[in-house]
Design a protein around this motif. Structure first.
Motif, PDB file in Angstrom:
ATOM      1  N   GLY A  24      60.448  36.252 161.584  1.00  0.00           N
ATOM      2  CA  GLY A  24      59.312  37.258 161.669  1.00  0.00           C
ATOM      3  C   GLY A  24      59.312  38.260 160.451  1.00  0.00           C
ATOM      4  O   GLY A  24      57.982  38.548 160.043  1.00  0.00           O
ATOM      5  N   ALA A  25      60.409  38.312 159.788  1.00  0.00           N
ATOM      6  CA  ALA A  25      60.200  39.232 158.693  1.00  0.00           C
ATOM      7  C   ALA A  25      59.734  38.650 157.266  1.00  0.00           C
ATOM      8  O   ALA A  25      59.069  39.424 156.508  1.00  0.00           O
ATOM      9  CB  ALA A  25      61.670  39.779 158.322  1.00  0.00           C
ATOM     10  N   GLY A  26      60.073  37.257 157.005  1.00  0.00           N
ATOM     11  CA  GLY A  26      59.471  36.884 155.923  1.00  0.00           C
ATOM     12  C   GLY A  26      60.522  37.009 154.597  1.00  0.00           C
ATOM     13  O   GLY A  26      60.130  36.568 153.453  1.00  0.00           O
ATOM     14  N   GLU A  27      61.546  37.904 154.782  1.00  0.00           N
ATOM     15  CA  GLU A  27      62.268  38.036 153.607  1.00  0.00           C
ATOM     16  C   GLU A  27      63.441  38.795 153.933  1.00  0.00           C
ATOM     17  O   GLU A  27      63.691  39.349 155.013  1.00  0.00           O
ATOM     18  CB  GLU A  27      61.532  39.050 152.567  1.00  0.00           C
ATOM     19  CG  GLU A  27      62.433  39.614 151.303  1.00  0.00           C
ATOM     20  CD  GLU A  27      61.554  40.574 150.498  1.00  0.00           C
ATOM     21  OE1 GLU A  27      60.687  40.013 149.891  1.00  0.00           O
ATOM     22  OE2 GLU A  27      61.895  41.789 150.601  1.00  0.00           O
ATOM     23  N   ARG A  28      64.779  37.956 153.293  1.00  0.00           N
ATOM     24  CA  ARG A  28      66.076  38.618 153.567  1.00  0.00           C
ATOM     25  C   ARG A  28      66.679  38.803 152.209  1.00  0.00           C
ATOM     26  O   ARG A  28      66.745  37.732 151.602  1.00  0.00           O
ATOM     27  CB  ARG A  28      66.651  37.514 154.665  1.00  0.00           C
ATOM     28  CG  ARG A  28      67.951  37.872 155.143  1.00  0.00           C
ATOM     29  CD  ARG A  28      68.486  37.146 156.072  1.00  0.00           C
ATOM     30  NE  ARG A  28      69.778  37.850 156.772  1.00  0.00           N
ATOM     31  CZ  ARG A  28      70.615  37.424 157.634  1.00  0.00           C
ATOM     32  NH1 ARG A  28      70.075  36.432 158.529  1.00  0.00           N
ATOM     33  NH2 ARG A  28      71.422  38.178 158.290  1.00  0.00           N
ATOM     34  N   SER A  29      67.334  39.636 152.162  1.00  0.00           N
ATOM     35  CA  SER A  29      68.071  39.883 150.915  1.00  0.00           C
ATOM     36  C   SER A  29      69.559  40.199 151.363  1.00  0.00           C
ATOM     37  O   SER A  29      69.958  40.900 152.373  1.00  0.00           O
ATOM     38  CB  SER A  29      67.931  41.275 150.149  1.00  0.00           C
ATOM     39  OG  SER A  29      68.594  41.584 149.004  1.00  0.00           O
ATOM     40  N   VAL A  30      70.638  39.400 150.733  1.00  0.00           N
ATOM     41  CA  VAL A  30      71.902  39.466 150.810  1.00  0.00           C
ATOM     42  C   VAL A  30      72.717  39.472 149.794  1.00  0.00           C
ATOM     43  O   VAL A  30      72.491  39.168 148.665  1.00  0.00           O
ATOM     44  CB  VAL A  30      72.355  38.208 151.973  1.00  0.00           C
ATOM     45  CG1 VAL A  30      71.693  38.070 153.168  1.00  0.00           C
ATOM     46  CG2 VAL A  30      72.184  36.872 151.092  1.00  0.00           C
ATOM     47  N   SER A  31      74.044  40.088 149.845  1.00  0.00           N
ATOM     48  CA  SER A  31      74.726  40.039 148.792  1.00  0.00           C
ATOM     49  C   SER A  31      75.566  39.009 148.447  1.00  0.00           C
ATOM     50  O   SER A  31      75.772  38.104 149.580  1.00  0.00           O
ATOM     51  CB  SER A  31      75.879  41.263 149.048  1.00  0.00           C
ATOM     52  OG  SER A  31      76.904  40.824 149.806  1.00  0.00           O
TER      53      SER A  31
END
Length: 290
Positions: A159-166
């Motif tokens: 549901g977020a539409g974006e995910r940032s990961v290291s």
């Protein structure tokens, strides 16, 4: 297995482990057979046949049979490192465990039966919160184990539409160890093929970008969303017939559910079909948020 669903605790989705695509297919096929209306115990055997694997993945039965045997032998040795408890309640009690405690290979029947490890049971059953669900069919045709893992990470934040990961975290989650230590190799052999298969086989579209900390690329940001629904062929034909009763040449072609004619009309100079389609989907998502 067409409507089979996968349920995993988010802690398991984010766990550190490495499985080949064939091992993934065996594990996920068995997870899809866990009943939601009855408790899972570490005594129950879950059986999957080479024919089921062939049907779900679109591979030849002979290939599935051969890979099933090899995968079943390796699965017994596969470990998983967990960093959080299921349902997010309390501190994690398990750090390093195994997927299965028993593997039985039926050579005559071309099938494998497995018994999940005792420590794995809470991460697959009786999940009330902080879990990820998706259809087995969403990943069935993928041939990259990294693509399966990436899809799960996106589905977790659907549901977020974006995910940032290291990158460091992602490398640990995928258990890459010393492989693809060069960022160019990491992107070429891990990220790009995974994103391509998510776009090709799953119900999600995805694109990615990188972020630097100082001069070093440190994070990847994945932007994603549900693909537009395609119009059924009969309905599309009825809507696109011309005066002479002929169907437009491009009307039956679509990418991520967007008609080719729309993509052509919205494309920017030098922008390819896929890039245009992903941009339009991203823009539509942003507009819906606004």
């Amino acid at each position: 297995m067409h409507d089979a669903q996968i349920y995993k605790a988010n802690a398991l989705v984010e766990a550190s482990y490495r499985l080949s695509i064939y091992e993934q297919r065996v594990i996920l096929a068995c997870i899809s057979k866990v009943r939601r209306d009855e408790p899972l115990t570490d005594q129950k055997l879950y059986r999957v046949s080479a024919q089921e694997i062939a049907d779900m993945s679109g591979t030849q039965i002979g290939t599935a049979y051969q890979n099933l045997k090899a995968a079943s032998e390796r699965l017994f040795e596969r470990r998983v490192s967990l960093h959080a408890s299921p349902n997010g309640d309390g501190k994690v009690k398990v750090r390093l465990t195994r997927w299965v405690q028993t593997i039985e290979y039926d050579e005559g029947g071309g099938a494998v039966s497995l018994r999940f490890g005792t420590d794995m049971v809470p991460y697959l059953s009786q999940l009330t919160e902080q879990f990820t669900r998706y259809a087995l069919a969403d990943i069935a045709k993928m041939t990259s184990a990294h693509a399966v893992r990436l899809y799960e990470l996106l589905a977790q934040w659907r549901g977020a539409g974006e995910r940032s990961v290291s990158i460091e975290w992602l490398r640990e989650a995928f258990q890459l160890e010393n492989r693809y230590s060069n960022i160019r190799d990491f992107k070429r052999w891990v990220i790009e093929p995974a994103v391509k298969q998510v776009n090709e086989y799953s119900p999600l579209w995805c694109k990615w970008s990188q972020r630097k900390t100082g001069r070093r690329v440190s994070h990847l940001t994945f932007t994603f969303g549900e693909k537009a629904k395609t119009i059924p062929p009969k309905a599309r034909q009825a809507k696109t017939k011309g005066k002479a009763g002929e169907v437009s040449q491009n009307s039956s072609e679509a990418l991520y559910g967007i008609p080719r004619t729309v993509i052509e009309s919205k494309a920017r100079p030098g922008e390819g079909y896929e890039d245009t389609a992903l941009r339009l989907l991203s823009e539509a998502k942003q507009q819906s948020k606004g």
